[in-house]
Scaffold this motif. Sequence first.
Motif, mmCIF file in Angstrom:
data_model
loop_
_atom_site.group_PDB
_atom_site.id
_atom_site.type_symbol
_atom_site.label_atom_id
_atom_site.label_comp_id
_atom_site.label_asym_id
_atom_site.label_seq_id
_atom_site.Cartn_x
_atom_site.Cartn_y
_atom_site.Cartn_z
ATOM 1 N N THR A 30 2.284 3.091 5.076
ATOM 2 C CA THR A 30 3.231 2.996 6.188
ATOM 3 C C THR A 30 2.504 2.990 7.521
ATOM 4 O OG1 THR A 30 4.927 4.150 4.893
ATOM 5 C CG2 THR A 30 5.267 4.038 7.270
ATOM 6 N N ARG A 31 1.466 3.803 7.639
ATOM 7 C CA ARG A 31 0.692 3.838 8.890
ATOM 8 C C ARG A 31 -0.078 2.543 9.100
ATOM 9 N NH1 ARG A 31 -1.292 10.001 10.102
ATOM 10 N NH2 ARG A 31 0.558 11.053 9.322
ATOM 11 N N GLN A 33 0.861 -0.400 8.021
ATOM 12 C CA GLN A 33 1.861 -1.416 8.363
ATOM 13 C C GLN A 33 2.276 -1.334 9.823
ATOM 14 O OE1 GLN A 33 4.975 -0.514 5.620
ATOM 15 N NE2 GLN A 33 4.101 -1.675 3.944
ATOM 16 N N THR A 34 2.369 -0.114 10.358
ATOM 17 C CA THR A 34 2.899 0.066 11.712
ATOM 18 C C THR A 34 1.815 0.081 12.790
ATOM 19 O OG1 THR A 34 2.952 2.465 11.319
ATOM 20 C CG2 THR A 34 4.985 1.255 10.960
ATOM 21 N N ARG A 36 -0.336 -1.408 15.445
ATOM 22 C CA ARG A 36 -0.038 -2.614 16.225
ATOM 23 C C ARG A 36 -1.217 -2.929 17.128
ATOM 24 N NH1 ARG A 36 6.321 -1.123 17.549
ATOM 25 N NH2 ARG A 36 6.723 -0.315 15.453
ATOM 26 N N THR A 155 10.185 7.236 7.332
ATOM 27 C CA THR A 155 9.233 6.429 8.099
ATOM 28 C C THR A 155 8.854 7.127 9.400
ATOM 29 O OG1 THR A 155 10.124 4.382 7.168
ATOM 30 C CG2 THR A 155 8.836 4.186 9.185
ATOM 31 N N THR A 159 4.975 8.466 10.325
ATOM 32 C CA THR A 159 4.253 7.851 11.444
ATOM 33 C C THR A 159 4.316 8.678 12.724
ATOM 34 O OG1 THR A 159 6.227 6.553 12.052
ATOM 35 C CG2 THR A 159 4.656 5.529 10.535
ATOM 36 N N SER A 291 9.322 -1.520 8.278
ATOM 37 C CA SER A 291 8.624 -0.293 8.673
ATOM 38 C C SER A 291 8.427 -0.225 10.179
ATOM 39 C CB SER A 291 7.264 -0.204 7.964
ATOM 40 O OG SER A 291 7.426 -0.065 6.574
ATOM 41 N N ARG A 292 8.091 -1.356 10.783
ATOM 42 C CA ARG A 292 7.862 -1.378 12.233
ATOM 43 C C ARG A 292 9.150 -1.128 13.018
ATOM 44 N NH1 ARG A 292 3.031 -5.095 14.367
ATOM 45 N NH2 ARG A 292 1.511 -4.625 12.738
ATOM 46 N N ALA A 295 9.924 2.724 12.620
ATOM 47 C CA ALA A 295 8.981 3.653 13.247
ATOM 48 C C ALA A 295 9.279 3.794 14.736
ATOM 49 C CB ALA A 295 7.550 3.157 13.044
ATOM 50 N N GLN A 297 8.911 3.392 18.500
ATOM 51 C CA GLN A 297 8.363 2.238 19.203
ATOM 52 C C GLN A 297 7.163 2.581 20.077
ATOM 53 O OE1 GLN A 297 9.411 -1.130 18.665
ATOM 54 N NE2 GLN A 297 10.160 0.075 16.943
#
Length: 372
Positions: A30-31, A33-34, A36, A155, A159, A291-292, A295, A297
Amino acid sequence: MSNAVVNGLAGAGGGIIAQIITYPLQTVNTRQQTDRIAKKGLISDSNSGRESFSSQSHSNGSDSTLRKILQVIRTEGWGGLYSGLKPSLFGTAASLGIYYYFYQLFKNKAETLAIARKKKGLGDGTAGIFSWILVAAIAGSLNVLMTIPIWVLVTRMQTHTQAEMKIIEGKKEAILRESAASATSPTNLMDVSKLNSIKPRPYGTVQAIREVYSEAGIKGFWKGVVPALVMVCNPSIQFMIYESLLKHLRAKRVARKQNSKGVSALEVFLVGALAKLGATVTTYPLLVVKSRLQAKQEIGGGNISLRYTGTLDAFVKMLRYEGLFSFYKGMSTKIVQSVLATSILFMVKEELVKTFLILADKTPKVISYRFK
């Protein structure tokens, strides 16, 4: 007890066991995926709204699974790998219980219709691939709509530290920029030192509920519902492969005059692994987008190019500012986690179903008839 209820209970039990064993991989995934990280090129500043060039590259966000696990342990301890485990276990039990209940319910109806069609001279009396896809899609959609608020909270909890660290980094950058432009740099550097000593605040289920509600109200608990519903095709593909392979195995046993009920736990494990692998590779980009959206923002920092207002906005910005690579972040971790979890789930579920029926004094003949 109906076989739909038995499968619902067995699915929940198998899911809990699989979740506990593979949860650290899920947290790390999950981390990943998120994360950025804008590619070299244009990013948007949240203050000015103007685009500027970024020197960041993909390599900053391409931590291996092992490196990410060690990083979490070093900064947060072993507990960091299990952030959100309690609601996740509840969500797993609820999701799989609901899914398998409705899946078996509609599967029974599909098989009854197939037998009725055979009596009319249509078909061979077994449900086809399209039937399995439809059954899995209906069960999956009901499951998503009923349980997605739980996964929004999970989620957030997985995160939370990631988001807090991003906020702290943003404050540090602002202070350093200010110190470079003023004569009071010693004071500002002391402020940076204080920020370095700050640790992410404790964060539990109640805090996550309050945060989500304060940001978007009730609708915030259904963030990511669009890609989640589209991802219903994941279990559809998964169960299509699973049921087809099991049907093939049993047909071969019958053709060879072997015991048609005797699919071993190892065979179920391997069939489940193949089914999940195919489904995961196909639908992974949707999982990243979901996931994004769920999570916090703030993980996007001060760049509006890394914050999303909805599903379409996330797709467009990810493709523009991070490239196609961003849709597959952490996929290797997910493949390992999901294949392992699903294989354990199917194996434990099938054994629990057999145990339930034995305890209910069902005969082997009935077991073979109802679950073949």
